[in-house]
Design an enzyme around this catalytic site. Structure first.
Site, PDB file in Angstrom:
ATOM      1  N   GLU A 155       0.854  -1.188   0.000  1.00 38.21           N
ATOM      2  CA  GLU A 155       0.000   0.000   0.000  1.00 38.21           C
ATOM      3  C   GLU A 155       0.885   1.232   0.000  1.00 38.21           C
ATOM      4  O   GLU A 155       1.842   1.319   0.782  1.00 38.21           O
ATOM      5  CB  GLU A 155      -0.914   0.006   1.228  1.00 38.21           C
ATOM      6  N   GLU A 160      -2.610  11.399   3.190  1.00 37.96           N
ATOM      7  CA  GLU A 160      -3.679  11.195   4.158  1.00 37.96           C
ATOM      8  C   GLU A 160      -3.678  12.384   5.121  1.00 37.96           C
ATOM      9  O   GLU A 160      -2.628  12.931   5.443  1.00 37.96           O
ATOM     10  CB  GLU A 160      -3.481   9.914   4.963  1.00 37.96           C
TER      11      GLU A 160
END
Length: 274
Positions: A155, A160
């Site tokens: 990932e 974020e």
């Protein structure tokens, strides 16, 4: 020896003494993009994007509280060249991990089973939402997730943000032995909240190296040397995801200070290679 020949020999000697400049490297080529042009209230291009729907398994593995939908009230073009993902406080009518129906709706788009890439500059320009419990993300998963599962597929979190940190964005990698809270990454601070304006978030991704950038400035680089002998799983094909989550183990849940609706504005997504 004639004078002409002597002059030609001198010129040739001078030319041989001049070091040749290395050839200029070719500029990266735009290989895929979405500029989100289209009439207000229309859905994004279905040839490029698919939806994840519902609350997933265990709130998408994070105890999130939203149910993702494909409704234009949650995901739609705004008619000014941006896609807007909107999180709303409303009964979704879809089951939530914690019992009953999820009381928030939002949107999650993915290129899974449509297109993926190995290496390149992956870039977006976004205006982030804000507020306790709000969690926007622009990220990638290994296309082999169906065969090897997560986190073995890898990932790459390009950006974020969690609402309680309005001036901070995070870039992280997750893989076997370094996933979840053990992911490897860094944070980038800003003098004002990221929700105040559009910013560009990107990675430069090559074999055995990933760089994270905000507004064109590199703030983090990761290579296999950062993994302490664990497996680097980022030399394979990955696909894109962008979503706006509500609640979860990391951001915490919304509280009385959280305003709804919240919107994640996406000006473009572009992939360059070469």
């Amino acid at each position: 020896m004639s004078t002409l020949r002597r002059v030609l020999l001198v010129v040739a000697a001078l030319l041989l003494a001049i070091p040749l400049a290395p050839p200029a490297s070719a500029a990266p080529v735009l290989v895929w993009s979405d500029e989100f042009d289209g009439p207000s209230g229309t859905k994004p291009n279905s040839a490029k994007w698919a939806y994840d729907i519902g609350n997933g398994s265990g709130g998408w593995g994070n105890n999130e509280l939203e149910a993702y939908t494909n409704k234009t009230s949650n995901v739609a073009l705004n008619g000014s060249g941006q896609l807007v993902i909107t999180a709303r406080r409303e009964n979704s009518g879809m089951a939530c991990w914690n019992g009953g129906n999820c009381q928030y709706t939002s949107g999650k788009l993915t290129t899974y089973n449509k297109i993926g890439w190995t290496y390149g500059r992956i870039e977006t320009r976004m205006k982030l939402p804000y507020g306790q419990g709000i969690w926007p993300a622009f990220w990638m998963l290994g296309a082999n997730i169906g065969q090897v599962g997560w986190p073995n597929c890898g990932e790459i979190d390009i950006m974020e943000n969690i609402g309680r940190e309005p001036n901070t964005v995070h870039g992280t990698i997750h893989g076997p032995g370094y996933s979840g809270a053990g992911g490897i990454g860094a944070a980038r601070q800003n003098g004002q909240a990221w929700s105040a304006a559009y910013h560009t978030f990107s990675i430069n991704w090559t074999a055995n190296k990933i760089q994270w950038l905000v507004d064109g400035t590199v703030y983090q680089t990761r290579t296999p040397a950062d993994l302490g002998g664990r497996t680097w799983v980022f030399n394979n094909k990955f696909y894109l995801i962008m979503n706006l989550a509500v609640g979860g183990q990391w951001p915490g849940n919304p509280d009385g200070s959280t305003q709804f609706p919240q919107q994640l504005g996406i000006d473009y997504v572009r992939v360059y290679q070469g």
